[in-house]
Scaffold this motif. Structure first.
Motif, PDB file in Angstrom:
ATOM      1  N   ILE A  10      64.137 120.080   8.496  1.00 54.24           N
ATOM      2  CA  ILE A  10      65.354 120.472   9.203  1.00 54.24           C
ATOM      3  C   ILE A  10      64.969 120.944  10.601  1.00 54.24           C
ATOM      4  O   ILE A  10      64.433 122.029  10.785  1.00 54.24           O
ATOM      5  N   GLY A  11      65.206 120.104  11.599  1.00 56.60           N
ATOM      6  CA  GLY A  11      64.805 120.399  12.965  1.00 56.60           C
ATOM      7  C   GLY A  11      63.641 119.523  13.381  1.00 56.60           C
ATOM      8  O   GLY A  11      62.840 119.079  12.551  1.00 56.60           O
ATOM      9  N   SER A  12      63.529 119.257  14.696  1.00 60.26           N
ATOM     10  CA  SER A  12      62.477 118.349  15.170  1.00 60.26           C
ATOM     11  C   SER A  12      61.731 118.917  16.364  1.00 60.26           C
ATOM     12  O   SER A  12      61.224 118.173  17.198  1.00 60.26           O
ATOM     13  N   GLY A  13      61.662 120.252  16.459  1.00 56.02           N
ATOM     14  CA  GLY A  13      60.847 120.880  17.485  1.00 56.02           C
ATOM     15  C   GLY A  13      59.390 120.892  17.073  1.00 56.02           C
ATOM     16  O   GLY A  13      58.935 120.068  16.272  1.00 56.02           O
ATOM     17  N   PHE A  14      58.630 121.849  17.580  1.00 55.63           N
ATOM     18  CA  PHE A  14      57.193 121.863  17.320  1.00 55.63           C
ATOM     19  C   PHE A  14      56.876 121.940  15.823  1.00 55.63           C
ATOM     20  O   PHE A  14      55.984 121.250  15.338  1.00 55.63           O
ATOM     21  N   GLY A  15      57.583 122.775  15.086  1.00 52.27           N
ATOM     22  CA  GLY A  15      57.334 122.862  13.656  1.00 52.27           C
ATOM     23  C   GLY A  15      57.766 121.614  12.919  1.00 52.27           C
ATOM     24  O   GLY A  15      57.023 121.057  12.101  1.00 52.27           O
ATOM     25  N   GLY A  16      58.978 121.137  13.211  1.00 51.33           N
ATOM     26  CA  GLY A  16      59.529 120.006  12.473  1.00 51.33           C
ATOM     27  C   GLY A  16      58.855 118.693  12.787  1.00 51.33           C
ATOM     28  O   GLY A  16      58.535 117.905  11.888  1.00 51.33           O
ATOM     29  N   ALA A  17      58.617 118.397  14.065  1.00 50.16           N
ATOM     30  CA  ALA A  17      57.997 117.130  14.438  1.00 50.16           C
ATOM     31  C   ALA A  17      56.595 117.017  13.867  1.00 50.16           C
ATOM     32  O   ALA A  17      56.190 115.950  13.369  1.00 50.16           O
ATOM     33  N   ILE A  18      55.847 118.111  13.929  1.00 46.93           N
ATOM     34  CA  ILE A  18      54.457 118.068  13.473  1.00 46.93           C
ATOM     35  C   ILE A  18      54.366 117.923  11.967  1.00 46.93           C
ATOM     36  O   ILE A  18      53.594 117.093  11.450  1.00 46.93           O
ATOM     37  N   THR A  19      55.159 118.698  11.218  1.00 48.03           N
ATOM     38  CA  THR A  19      55.096 118.569   9.764  1.00 48.03           C
ATOM     39  C   THR A  19      55.618 117.212   9.317  1.00 48.03           C
ATOM     40  O   THR A  19      55.067 116.607   8.391  1.00 48.03           O
ATOM     41  N   ALA A  20      56.671 116.707   9.957  1.00 44.45           N
ATOM     42  CA  ALA A  20      57.181 115.386   9.595  1.00 44.45           C
ATOM     43  C   ALA A  20      56.113 114.321   9.802  1.00 44.45           C
ATOM     44  O   ALA A  20      55.911 113.433   8.957  1.00 44.45           O
ATOM     45  N   CYS A  21      55.407 114.402  10.918  1.00 41.68           N
ATOM     46  CA  CYS A  21      54.351 113.440  11.213  1.00 41.68           C
ATOM     47  C   CYS A  21      53.228 113.502  10.190  1.00 41.68           C
ATOM     48  O   CYS A  21      52.831 112.479   9.616  1.00 41.68           O
ATOM     49  N   ARG A  22      52.739 114.695   9.938  1.00 43.45           N
ATOM     50  CA  ARG A  22      51.584 114.827   9.051  1.00 43.45           C
ATOM     51  C   ARG A  22      51.931 114.479   7.605  1.00 43.45           C
ATOM     52  O   ARG A  22      51.106 113.903   6.873  1.00 43.45           O
ATOM     53  N   LEU A  23      53.142 114.816   7.151  1.00 41.85           N
ATOM     54  CA  LEU A  23      53.526 114.466   5.782  1.00 41.85           C
ATOM     55  C   LEU A  23      53.738 112.962   5.652  1.00 41.85           C
ATOM     56  O   LEU A  23      53.395 112.362   4.633  1.00 41.85           O
ATOM     57  N   ALA A  24      54.316 112.340   6.679  1.00 39.81           N
ATOM     58  CA  ALA A  24      54.490 110.886   6.650  1.00 39.81           C
ATOM     59  C   ALA A  24      53.136 110.183   6.634  1.00 39.81           C
ATOM     60  O   ALA A  24      52.971 109.150   5.971  1.00 39.81           O
ATOM     61  N   GLU A  25      52.160 110.743   7.353  1.00 39.41           N
ATOM     62  CA  GLU A  25      50.811 110.165   7.348  1.00 39.41           C
ATOM     63  C   GLU A  25      50.186 110.215   5.961  1.00 39.41           C
ATOM     64  O   GLU A  25      49.326 109.381   5.630  1.00 39.41           O
ATOM     65  N   LYS A  26      50.618 111.181   5.148  1.00 40.36           N
ATOM     66  CA  LYS A  26      50.104 111.278   3.776  1.00 40.36           C
ATOM     67  C   LYS A  26      50.802 110.308   2.835  1.00 40.36           C
ATOM     68  O   LYS A  26      50.493 110.272   1.643  1.00 40.36           O
ATOM     69  N   GLY A  27      51.758 109.550   3.346  1.00 40.51           N
ATOM     70  CA  GLY A  27      52.478 108.606   2.507  1.00 40.51           C
ATOM     71  C   GLY A  27      53.734 109.161   1.890  1.00 40.51           C
ATOM     72  O   GLY A  27      54.370 108.485   1.062  1.00 40.51           O
ATOM     73  N   MET A  28      54.131 110.368   2.276  1.00 38.24           N
ATOM     74  CA  MET A  28      55.340 110.963   1.735  1.00 38.24           C
ATOM     75  C   MET A  28      56.570 110.348   2.400  1.00 38.24           C
ATOM     76  O   MET A  28      56.538 109.950   3.567  1.00 38.24           O
ATOM     77  N   LYS A  29      57.653 110.287   1.640  1.00 34.80           N
ATOM     78  CA  LYS A  29      58.931 109.793   2.146  1.00 34.80           C
ATOM     79  C   LYS A  29      59.655 110.953   2.811  1.00 34.80           C
ATOM     80  O   LYS A  29      60.095 111.891   2.140  1.00 34.80           O
ATOM     81  N   VAL A  30      59.778 110.894   4.141  1.00 33.75           N
ATOM     82  CA  VAL A  30      60.219 112.048   4.922  1.00 33.75           C
ATOM     83  C   VAL A  30      61.550 111.747   5.614  1.00 33.75           C
ATOM     84  O   VAL A  30      61.741 110.674   6.196  1.00 33.75           O
ATOM     85  N   LEU A  31      62.448 112.725   5.558  1.00 31.19           N
ATOM     86  CA  LEU A  31      63.713 112.678   6.280  1.00 31.19           C
ATOM     87  C   LEU A  31      63.761 113.849   7.243  1.00 31.19           C
ATOM     88  O   LEU A  31      63.483 114.993   6.850  1.00 31.19           O
ATOM     89  N   VAL A  32      64.090 113.597   8.499  1.00 33.41           N
ATOM     90  CA  VAL A  32      64.241 114.642   9.505  1.00 33.41           C
ATOM     91  C   VAL A  32      65.712 114.729   9.896  1.00 33.41           C
ATOM     92  O   VAL A  32      66.302 113.724  10.309  1.00 33.41           O
ATOM     93  N   LEU A  33      66.297 115.918   9.767  1.00 30.47           N
ATOM     94  CA  LEU A  33      67.680 116.161  10.154  1.00 30.47           C
ATOM     95  C   LEU A  33      67.688 117.029  11.408  1.00 30.47           C
ATOM     96  O   LEU A  33      67.245 118.175  11.369  1.00 30.47           O
ATOM     97  N   GLU A  34      68.161 116.474  12.506  1.00 29.16           N
ATOM     98  CA  GLU A  34      68.182 117.164  13.801  1.00 29.16           C
ATOM     99  C   GLU A  34      69.626 117.340  14.256  1.00 29.16           C
ATOM    100  O   GLU A  34      70.403 116.386  14.243  1.00 29.16           O
ATOM    101  N   ARG A  35      69.980 118.545  14.683  1.00 26.54           N
ATOM    102  CA  ARG A  35      71.369 118.818  15.081  1.00 26.54           C
ATOM    103  C   ARG A  35      71.750 118.144  16.405  1.00 26.54           C
ATOM    104  O   ARG A  35      72.899 117.812  16.637  1.00 26.54           O
TER     105      ARG A  35
END
Length: 526
Positions: A10-35
């Motif tokens: 939830i969110g795509s700033g420094f915390g959200g963008a980085i965790t989304a990237c790293r989890l996707a790199e692990k092969g996880m199915k990731v959804l990012v919701l940005e307001r």
């Protein structure tokens, strides 16, 4: 029927963008919701009628670049869009002072622990400093002031998330013409250009020289399968047997359309105000997360952000609107000045930002003090775009971090609950006054005249660009909302990964530390 994700961010700033990237790199199915919306250079706000402002009360109608929140004694400025705070910050990436983590932080978080995370962020965001042949007038003025006051050893270039070409300089014919920006494809396949000192860092770089998160971590996440959805406002999070259900409103053609998705992991990265408000509503209003403890909302900090404006007889001495917003820092974090720890930076802002201020005044701010602050800024910065003689000194420091975010029922609308900040200047006054004293000394040493900071001197009102805290890390539920890995106490696989988890101020610009903490959190999620 909604699908099941491995992780919803939830969110795509420094915390959200980085965790989304790293989890996707692990092969996880990731959804990012940005307001906010996904911005392009063609859509950046420039004129008075453009989409400057984001309204938390009317987001379907007003979802622009900047979200200004007005509380008693405090104005908080936030960005809205894919890339979060990286869109509107000044590109400064400073590591926290190593001594920061010795008090008030979980024992697992040390400088040595975070150093590899800092380094990963540095590589991903391709940090640089302004080349010697491109130093701004503001940088030179700040350096001169530091030297005259005997602080030359404290003054240094700031690492910046900006791409520079060594070939550019102010002596070029028509130096600010985009033809001088060298285009290139970055390591993540995104088209960028090099800096030509347009000075629009905080409102969208026209040549994409600023290395915002939508040019590195976010496209890398998308290339590995992450689904990034702009204009989605999350309303609540509900535990389910297999994880969590996330309920949101989608902005579409001026309307809010309700929707939901589910995931095994949920990571809140909506910023200090956003993540704290969402958890407060889930605990106190929707009752979906009732086990979150009493620490929620506490330890809020403005990071002692203080602005001062000085005028100089010769406008060419400052050239306020040209060059990177900040490029030098005077650091008092390692030792103390009047018993306080802080930094001073040369700050710049684009002349076009006046349009945002005027838009805010036109639409109303719901705060007399907020209108007063904006009106004073507008008075100081109006003038010729290339030769204004206003020097802005920015301070950040170790304040008391004693603010508290709560939900309250307005007298005129008791059926609703709004986010409220209880913050008083008393315990933070010493560090603010110490910063202002250095601003005064720097100005006088270089022949300028410091303008009175009426917002502070008369009202003890501050404007912060560094809101921190509200979901602080702690060792137990009695001392924190999340543990050292950002996991919410009592709720497995529910995380917070933004500036709200910082248990103390940073003193320096916080984005690099928020990013490093996000790298660390993501590394431990499987």
């Amino acid at each position: 029927m909604s699908e099941m994700f491995d992780a919803i961010v939830i969110g795509s700033g420094f915390g959200g963008a980085i965790t989304a990237c790293r989890l996707a790199e692990k092969g996880m199915k990731v959804l990012v919701l940005e307001r906010g919306r996904r911005w392009t250079p063609q859509e950046y706000p420039r004129r008075a009628g453009d989409a400057w402002l984001f309204s938390d009360r009317q987001p379907a109608r007003q979802h622009g670049w900047l979200d200004l929140r007005f509380f008693a004694n405090m104005t908080v400025a936030q960005a809205a869009g894919v890339g979060g705070g990286s869109l509107a910050y000044s590109s400064v990436a400073l590591e926290a002072h190593p001594s920061l983590f010795t008090n008030g932080w979980p024992r697992e978080i040390t400088y040595d622990e975070l150093k590899p995370c800092y380094d990963r962020v540095t590589q991903m965001m391709h940090l640089q400093s302004v080349p010697d042949g491109q130093l701004t007038q503001r940088f030179k003025l700040a350096r001169e002031a530091a030297e005259k006051l005997g602080h030359r050893d404290r003054f240094l270039k700031t690492p910046l998330a900006v791409s520079f070409s060594p070939e550019w300089n102010y002596q070029l014919d028509d130096p600010f013409n985009p033809k001088h920006s060298k285009t290139f494809t970055n390591a993540h396949g995104q088209q960028q250009g090099t800096c030509i000192h347009l000075g629009n860092c905080d409102i969208g770089c026209d040549v994409r020289a600023k290395n915002t998160l939508d040019l590195n971590y976010i496209p890398r996440a998308e290339q590995r399968g992450a689904d990034v959805r702009p204009l989605h406002l999350v309303r609540r999070v509900e535990p389910r047997e297999t994880g969590y259900r996330v309920v949101f409103d989608r902005i579409h053609q001026g309307r809010l359309i309700r929707g939901e998705e589910s995931a095994a992991h949920v990571l809140l990265a909506a910023g200090s105000l956003g993540s704290t408000e969402l958890l407060l509503r889930c605990r106190d209003e929707h009752r979906t997360l009732p086990k979150i403890g009493r620490v929620l909302g506490r330890h809020w900090s403005a990071n002692a952000n203080v602005l001062s404006m000085a005028t100089y007889p010769d406008g060419s001495r400052v050239q306020q609107t040209l060059g990177p917003s900040i490029s030098g820092v005077l650091d008092f974090m390692d030792t103390r000045s009047n018993g306080q720890q802080f930094v001073i930076e040369d700050d710049g802002f684009p002349n076009l930002l006046l349009n945002a201020l005027r838009a805010c005044l036109d639409t109303g701010t719901r705060s007399d003090l907020g209108r007063s602050v904006l009106a004073q800024i507008e008075e100081h910065v109006s003038g010729d775009e290339r030769s204004r003689n206003v020097m802005v000194w920015l301070g950040a420091g170790m304040d008391a971090a004693d603010g508290q975010l709560t939900l309250r029922r307005p007298v005129l609308a008791p059926w609703t609950r709004t986010l409220n900040l209880r913050w008083t200047p008393d315990r933070s006054q010493a560090v603010v006054e110490a910063i202002l004293a250095v601003h005064r000394s720097l100005t006088e040493a270089t022949g300028g005249r410091l303008r009175p900071n009426a917002a502070w001197s008369l009202f003890k009102n501050m404007v912060t660009l560094h809101p921190l805290g509200g979901c602080a890390m702690g060792a137990t539920p009695d001392t924190g909302v999340v543990n050292h890995l950002g996991q919410v106490f009592g709720y497995p696989n529910l995380y917070v990964v933004d500036g709200s988890i910082l248990p103390t101020p940073i003193g320096r610009n916080p984005s690099h530390t928020i990013a490093a903490l996000a790298e660390r959190v993501a590394a431990h999620i499987n």
